[in-house]
Design a protein around this motif. Sequence first.
Motif, PDB file in Angstrom:
ATOM      1  N   ASP A 158       2.542   8.223  -1.445  1.00 45.41           N
ATOM      2  CA  ASP A 158       1.990   9.009  -0.639  1.00 45.41           C
ATOM      3  C   ASP A 158       2.580  10.100  -0.330  1.00 45.41           C
ATOM      4  O   ASP A 158       1.889  11.026   0.444  1.00 45.41           O
ATOM      5  CB  ASP A 158       0.988   8.521   0.393  1.00 45.41           C
ATOM      6  CG  ASP A 158       1.612   7.659   1.281  1.00 45.41           C
ATOM      7  OD1 ASP A 158       3.054   7.661   1.621  1.00 45.41           O
ATOM      8  OD2 ASP A 158       1.204   7.156   2.215  1.00 45.41           O
ATOM      9  N   ASP A 159       3.970  10.222  -0.456  1.00 43.45           N
ATOM     10  CA  ASP A 159       4.782  11.188   0.112  1.00 43.45           C
ATOM     11  C   ASP A 159       5.829  11.742  -1.142  1.00 43.45           C
ATOM     12  O   ASP A 159       6.482  10.641  -1.621  1.00 43.45           O
ATOM     13  CB  ASP A 159       5.630  10.796   1.237  1.00 43.45           C
ATOM     14  CG  ASP A 159       6.687  11.938   1.885  1.00 43.45           C
ATOM     15  OD1 ASP A 159       6.679  12.841   1.163  1.00 43.45           O
ATOM     16  OD2 ASP A 159       6.966  11.811   3.011  1.00 43.45           O
TER      17      ASP A 159
ATOM     18  N   ALA B 298      -7.815  10.813  -1.728  1.00 45.68           N
ATOM     19  CA  ALA B 298      -8.287   9.365  -1.162  1.00 45.68           C
ATOM     20  C   ALA B 298      -9.294   9.312  -0.050  1.00 45.68           C
ATOM     21  O   ALA B 298      -9.946   8.537  -0.219  1.00 45.68           O
ATOM     22  CB  ALA B 298      -6.819   8.618  -0.583  1.00 45.68           C
TER      23      ALA B 298
ATOM     24  N   TYR C 233     -10.570   3.682  -0.673  1.00 47.51           N
ATOM     25  CA  TYR C 233      -9.061   4.649  -0.399  1.00 47.51           C
ATOM     26  C   TYR C 233      -7.942   4.073  -1.103  1.00 47.51           C
ATOM     27  O   TYR C 233      -7.430   5.034  -1.805  1.00 47.51           O
ATOM     28  CB  TYR C 233      -8.850   4.579   1.288  1.00 47.51           C
ATOM     29  CG  TYR C 233      -7.726   5.555   1.492  1.00 47.51           C
ATOM     30  CD1 TYR C 233      -7.951   7.002   2.110  1.00 47.51           C
ATOM     31  CD2 TYR C 233      -6.159   5.181   1.320  1.00 47.51           C
ATOM     32  CE1 TYR C 233      -6.931   7.981   2.576  1.00 47.51           C
ATOM     33  CE2 TYR C 233      -5.358   6.091   1.795  1.00 47.51           C
ATOM     34  CZ  TYR C 233      -5.875   7.222   2.390  1.00 47.51           C
ATOM     35  OH  TYR C 233      -4.803   8.105   2.542  1.00 47.51           O
ATOM     36  N   TYR C 234      -7.646   3.029  -1.224  1.00 53.72           N
ATOM     37  CA  TYR C 234      -6.727   2.419  -1.893  1.00 53.72           C
ATOM     38  C   TYR C 234      -6.964   1.893  -3.590  1.00 53.72           C
ATOM     39  O   TYR C 234      -6.217   1.131  -4.087  1.00 53.72           O
ATOM     40  CB  TYR C 234      -5.820   1.380  -1.264  1.00 53.72           C
ATOM     41  CG  TYR C 234      -5.071   2.020  -0.014  1.00 53.72           C
ATOM     42  CD1 TYR C 234      -3.861   2.578  -0.128  1.00 53.72           C
ATOM     43  CD2 TYR C 234      -5.697   1.781   1.342  1.00 53.72           C
ATOM     44  CE1 TYR C 234      -3.126   3.134   0.836  1.00 53.72           C
ATOM     45  CE2 TYR C 234      -4.828   2.141   1.996  1.00 53.72           C
ATOM     46  CZ  TYR C 234      -3.581   2.746   1.849  1.00 53.72           C
ATOM     47  OH  TYR C 234      -2.845   3.396   3.070  1.00 53.72           O
TER      48      TYR C 234
ATOM     49  N   ASP D  28       0.746   7.564  -7.871  1.00 55.24           N
ATOM     50  CA  ASP D  28       0.674   8.711  -6.905  1.00 55.24           C
ATOM     51  C   ASP D  28      -0.594   8.286  -5.951  1.00 55.24           C
ATOM     52  O   ASP D  28      -1.915   7.920  -6.539  1.00 55.24           O
ATOM     53  CB  ASP D  28       0.591  10.118  -7.395  1.00 55.24           C
ATOM     54  CG  ASP D  28       2.117  10.391  -8.034  1.00 55.24           C
ATOM     55  OD1 ASP D  28       2.867  10.050  -7.440  1.00 55.24           O
ATOM     56  OD2 ASP D  28       2.211  11.122  -8.817  1.00 55.24           O
ATOM     57  N   LEU D  29      -0.706   8.751  -4.682  1.00 51.35           N
ATOM     58  CA  LEU D  29      -1.739   8.598  -3.973  1.00 51.35           C
ATOM     59  C   LEU D  29      -1.931   9.912  -3.075  1.00 51.35           C
ATOM     60  O   LEU D  29      -1.019   9.919  -2.355  1.00 51.35           O
ATOM     61  CB  LEU D  29      -1.941   7.357  -3.007  1.00 51.35           C
ATOM     62  CG  LEU D  29      -3.177   6.921  -2.244  1.00 51.35           C
ATOM     63  CD1 LEU D  29      -3.416   5.608  -1.957  1.00 51.35           C
ATOM     64  CD2 LEU D  29      -3.047   7.871  -0.862  1.00 51.35           C
ATOM     65  N   HIS D  30      -2.926  10.607  -3.330  1.00 49.63           N
ATOM     66  CA  HIS D  30      -2.779  11.895  -2.645  1.00 49.63           C
ATOM     67  C   HIS D  30      -3.929  11.747  -1.273  1.00 49.63           C
ATOM     68  O   HIS D  30      -5.021  11.420  -1.739  1.00 49.63           O
ATOM     69  CB  HIS D  30      -3.348  13.050  -3.696  1.00 49.63           C
ATOM     70  CG  HIS D  30      -2.582  13.239  -4.921  1.00 49.63           C
ATOM     71  ND1 HIS D  30      -1.384  13.853  -4.503  1.00 49.63           N
ATOM     72  CD2 HIS D  30      -2.686  12.908  -6.020  1.00 49.63           C
ATOM     73  CE1 HIS D  30      -0.752  14.057  -6.053  1.00 49.63           C
ATOM     74  NE2 HIS D  30      -1.403  13.318  -6.653  1.00 49.63           N
ATOM     75  N   PRO D  31      -3.488  11.765  -0.224  1.00 47.03           N
ATOM     76  CA  PRO D  31      -4.255  11.523   0.837  1.00 47.03           C
ATOM     77  C   PRO D  31      -5.544  12.000   0.975  1.00 47.03           C
ATOM     78  O   PRO D  31      -6.710  11.619   1.161  1.00 47.03           O
ATOM     79  CB  PRO D  31      -3.445  11.757   2.185  1.00 47.03           C
ATOM     80  CG  PRO D  31      -1.743  11.735   1.447  1.00 47.03           C
ATOM     81  CD  PRO D  31      -2.088  12.030   0.195  1.00 47.03           C
TER      82      PRO D  31
ATOM     83  N   PHE E 199       1.983   2.436  -4.102  1.00 38.73           N
ATOM     84  CA  PHE E 199       1.609   3.707  -4.216  1.00 38.73           C
ATOM     85  C   PHE E 199       2.659   4.650  -3.654  1.00 38.73           C
ATOM     86  O   PHE E 199       3.398   4.225  -2.677  1.00 38.73           O
ATOM     87  CB  PHE E 199       0.061   4.047  -3.270  1.00 38.73           C
ATOM     88  CG  PHE E 199      -1.255   3.336  -4.134  1.00 38.73           C
ATOM     89  CD1 PHE E 199      -1.516   4.091  -5.306  1.00 38.73           C
ATOM     90  CD2 PHE E 199      -1.659   2.278  -3.484  1.00 38.73           C
ATOM     91  CE1 PHE E 199      -2.722   3.132  -5.825  1.00 38.73           C
ATOM     92  CE2 PHE E 199      -2.820   1.749  -4.048  1.00 38.73           C
ATOM     93  CZ  PHE E 199      -3.134   2.149  -5.319  1.00 38.73           C
TER      94      PHE E 199
ATOM     95  N   HIS F  61       0.842  -1.114   0.242  1.00 44.42           N
ATOM     96  CA  HIS F  61      -0.021   0.059   0.123  1.00 44.42           C
ATOM     97  C   HIS F  61       0.598   1.327   0.090  1.00 44.42           C
ATOM     98  O   HIS F  61       0.381   2.594  -0.274  1.00 44.42           O
ATOM     99  CB  HIS F  61      -0.899   0.126   1.152  1.00 44.42           C
ATOM    100  CG  HIS F  61      -0.411   0.186   2.597  1.00 44.42           C
ATOM    101  ND1 HIS F  61       0.707  -0.679   3.033  1.00 44.42           N
ATOM    102  CD2 HIS F  61      -0.426   1.189   3.534  1.00 44.42           C
ATOM    103  CE1 HIS F  61       1.091  -0.178   4.185  1.00 44.42           C
ATOM    104  NE2 HIS F  61       0.536   1.066   4.330  1.00 44.42           N
ATOM    105  N   ARG F  62       2.112   1.248   0.419  1.00 45.58           N
ATOM    106  CA  ARG F  62       3.020   2.253   0.300  1.00 45.58           C
ATOM    107  C   ARG F  62       4.486   2.024  -0.210  1.00 45.58           C
ATOM    108  O   ARG F  62       5.153   0.744   0.188  1.00 45.58           O
ATOM    109  CB  ARG F  62       2.969   2.769   1.756  1.00 45.58           C
ATOM    110  CG  ARG F  62       4.014   4.068   1.856  1.00 45.58           C
ATOM    111  CD  ARG F  62       3.925   4.589   3.264  1.00 45.58           C
ATOM    112  NE  ARG F  62       2.646   5.114   3.749  1.00 45.58           N
ATOM    113  CZ  ARG F  62       1.858   4.692   4.528  1.00 45.58           C
ATOM    114  NH1 ARG F  62       2.316   3.714   5.319  1.00 45.58           N
ATOM    115  NH2 ARG F  62       0.710   5.171   4.865  1.00 45.58           N
TER     116      ARG F  62
END
Length: 401
Positions: free
Chosen positions: A43-44, A71, A89-90, A65-68, A41, A9-10
């Motif tokens: 996320d930072d 998401a 979310y994911y 990219d995952l923008h919190p 993903f 997930h990250r």
Amino acid sequence: MQELLYLVHRIPYPPNKGDKIRSYHLLRHLSERYRVHLGTFIDDENDRKYLAKVRNLCGETCFLDLHPKVARLRSLRGLFSGQPLSLPYYRDKRLQAWVSNILGTRPVRDALIFSSAMAQYVSHASHVRRTMDFVDIDSDKWMQYAATTSWPMSWIYQRESRLLLGYERQVVRDFDSATFVSEAEADLFKQLAPEAAAKVTYFNNGVDADYFSPQNIYANPYPTGTSILIFIGAMDYWANIDAVEWFARSVFPAISAQLPKVEFYIVGARPTATVTALAALPGVTVTGSVPDVRPYLAHASLAVAPLRIARGIQNKVLEAMAMEKIVIASPQAVEGISASPDQELVVANDESEFVSRIITLLQCVPNRALGRAARARVLKDYSWNESLGRIDTLLSQPQTS
């Protein structure tokens, strides 16, 4: 070389926080035995500079990219679909397309999924052997969050806990095996999902004991003449925020009233406004991100882990133990660690015990034997090589689902 799908997930680098430490060491271990196809993903934005390093350990890769904030808005769809919010979310159509392509074109026999929300991408891939590394029981963590908040968030967290547990149980029924971060965590899940107990096991997190060694020499980052209590962790993580705020406001003032030269250092990246505000309190310092946490650990008097919300194994505790630091922690923070209280670490149950035990420890001659015993425990039970051998055993078993 056999091929394996690994979904996380990250992005599993840098190994500077709990989930990334585990996911990175898993990736490094797997890359020695498999051609690993990684989907994950980011996320930072700061993590983008590590893409080349991660790619070097992999075959095919997919970094999205995952923008919190986006998401979180997307996760609200779960309120209308009856799903846990973690799934939308994911959820990403691009990652699903990539996974389908990998499974359709590559000779992948095994899929290792890290974190329950990523299981949705292989929900129909029954032709591969699927292993789920839940790490922690996330559904239980949401229940703990619910107990610390008021309505309406308490209702949302209770809902998430209930629905996510149902999803976790479904995943174990569908997959070939499931792992957790400790024997205690695995045993708790077996109680929550007795029908799937035969598929559930664990492998401990490890510590790089050479990296976190008390033999290394570092310059002292602290003011002279002070005794330092240190907390290390990602300071945008709710459980850590709750821990340091409680300690700084409810525990530390009673300590500094008796021992004025004691200071409390909060060391970790991305401190929230709540954490940053603690620096206004007398004797409290919030460092933010530091290049290396080891000098701060090496020269601290005590490491504290006053977590009130916790699941699994706390890497911050193991790393301090590896450096022969005396750790004083809440029962929640040491729940998954096989260490003997008062022999390898110190456990405090509430505010008054934290105060009294810390004052006693600071006023006495340093207990070198306790610190040495702490490191010995880490060397015995928390070696990455030994822990990850359990994954090799799982992946060598026949498919069951």
